[in-house]
Design an enzyme around this catalytic site. Structure first.
Site, short mmCIF file in Angstrom:
data_model
loop_
_atom_site.label_atom_id
_atom_site.label_comp_id
_atom_site.label_asym_id
_atom_site.label_seq_id
_atom_site.Cartn_x
_atom_site.Cartn_y
_atom_site.Cartn_z
N ASN A 187 7.98 -5.02 1.59
CA ASN A 187 8.55 -5.58 3.02
C ASN A 187 9.47 -5.44 3.09
O ASN A 187 10.68 -5.30 4.13
CB ASN A 187 6.84 -6.96 3.03
CG ASN A 187 6.42 -6.42 3.96
OD1 ASN A 187 5.82 -5.19 4.04
ND2 ASN A 187 5.01 -7.06 3.83
N ASP B 227 -5.71 -6.64 -4.90
CA ASP B 227 -4.50 -7.20 -4.19
C ASP B 227 -3.22 -5.71 -4.86
O ASP B 227 -3.62 -5.41 -5.73
CB ASP B 227 -3.77 -8.09 -4.65
CG ASP B 227 -2.86 -9.36 -4.14
OD1 ASP B 227 -2.95 -9.90 -3.33
OD2 ASP B 227 -1.32 -8.60 -4.70
N GLU C 223 -2.27 -8.30 2.23
CA GLU C 223 -3.04 -7.34 1.30
C GLU C 223 -3.46 -7.68 0.19
O GLU C 223 -2.87 -6.43 -1.01
CB GLU C 223 -0.90 -7.37 0.58
CG GLU C 223 -1.23 -8.53 -0.35
CD GLU C 223 -0.13 -9.42 -0.30
OE1 GLU C 223 0.12 -9.73 -1.47
OE2 GLU C 223 -0.40 -9.86 1.39
#
Length: 340
Positions: free
Chosen positions: A226, A218, A261
């Site tokens: 982001n 991850d 992700e």
């Protein structure tokens, strides 16, 4: 049998033509017997039972197709040679080309039809030379042959178009099937594809004791990335991460986008220590690379959980265990690997 149809379709085609052939020839045999054409009746009866034989061969589809065709060719040659019932026998040859192309396909069908055409020319010639049957008017055989060539050409053109269309459909279907297993952003295999592979690997583990390792990874602090740089930058980070996986994992391994992700890597025929080595290689590769887009740049890190799949556990439990180790790595400070 044309190659773009599957076995069940070919079997259906053969059974359809053999059924029609049996019904038609047996019915005409009955009429010929009523009209006292005993030789024609006997020939048609034999032909009808050959069709019945082709229908009864359930496993040999190609053999059944060959029996149907050459029985049809032999019967048509006989009808041309003898005139059939009151000289109408040659009319039946027009059914040959569509049946041939349906069973043989374009290339083999064209070859067979050319041979059949030569046989029909020979049949008319022998009927005239040996006075077996006198066709009237004299131009009748030539017109029948020319008409047959036209019908065969049209049937061939139709079969050619059908094969091209079928090949396009097959290619499109294969492309869609491929796209259904690929993540469009990273071009890595998706969850669906990887689950199918995990099922196969689990079967190998149970049957042949062939081990495999699962790495669940991850991206650390992906939401912050982001929020700080924007979603385009986040997408670019995932794309570069996928490229890092390709360079870092063994050739027989599978790196897939598991969701968001999160990524799952499967290494067949491997143990935990090898999984840890791959994870370390990925960490080092990410440490040495920078994700950049326009004027923004940053390093990304991963938390990874590594397990060796167990024959006693289900795939879901294997992944759950890897997920627990992944979050253990998160809890210990991220950018690290935990294994068991």
């Amino acid at each position: 049998m044309y190659e773009y149809s599957n076995k069940s379709e070919r079997k259906l085609i053969v059974r359809f033509f053999s059924s029609i052939g049996f019904i038609a020839t047996f019915s005409m045999a009955s009429l010929a017997f009523i009209n006292s054409s005993y030789l024609l009746a006997c020939t048609l009866v034999v032909s009808s039972f050959v069709y019945l034989l082709a229908f009864s061969i359930s496993r040999g589809v190609e053999k059944s197709g060959t029996i149907i065709l050459y029985n049809l060719y032999a019967l048509m040659f006989y009808l041309v040679l003898t005139g059939g019932a009151q000289g109408t026998g040659p009319i039946w040859i027009f059914i040959v080309s569509p049946v041939t192309y349906s069973i043989r396909g374009l290339k083999r069908g064209t070859f067979d039809i050319i041979l059949f055409l030569l046989a029909i020319v020979l049949g008319f010639y022998c009927a005239d030379i040996f006075n077996i049957y006198d066709y009237s008017p004299e131009q009748f055989p030539i017109r029948i042959i020319i008409a047959f060539m036209i019908v065969a050409s049209l049937s061939g053109y139709y079969e050619c178009s059908r094969e091209k269309y079928s090949n396009k459909i097959i290619a499109l279907s294969q492309k869609n099937e491929f796209l259904a297993t690929i993540d469009p952003l990273t071009n890595l295999p998706n969850r669906r594809y990887t689950m199918n592979k995990l099922v196969a690997f689990k079967s190998e583990l149970k049957d042949n004791n062939t081990p495999f390792v699962i790495l669940l990874a991850d991206v650390d602090n992906f939401k912050k990335i982001n929020d700080q740089f924007g979603h385009d930058f986040g997408d670019e980070a995932l794309i570069q991460l996928a490229k890092t996986f390709d360079k870092s994992i063994p050739k027989n391994a599978i790196a897939s986008r598991w969701g968001g992700e999160e990524f799952l890597i499967v290494i067949p025929d491997a143990i935990v220590e090898q999984g840890e080595q791959v994870a370390e290689k990925i960490h080092n590769a990410l440490k040495a690379s920078v994700v950049s887009l326009f004027s923004d740049s940053t390093n990304i890190t991963l938390s990874i959980g590594v397990i060796s799949a167990s024959a006693e556990r289900s795939i879901d439990l294997d992944i759950k265990r890897a997920d627990e180790l992944l979050y253990k790595a998160k809890a210990q400070g991220k950018n690290r690997t935990c294994s068991s």
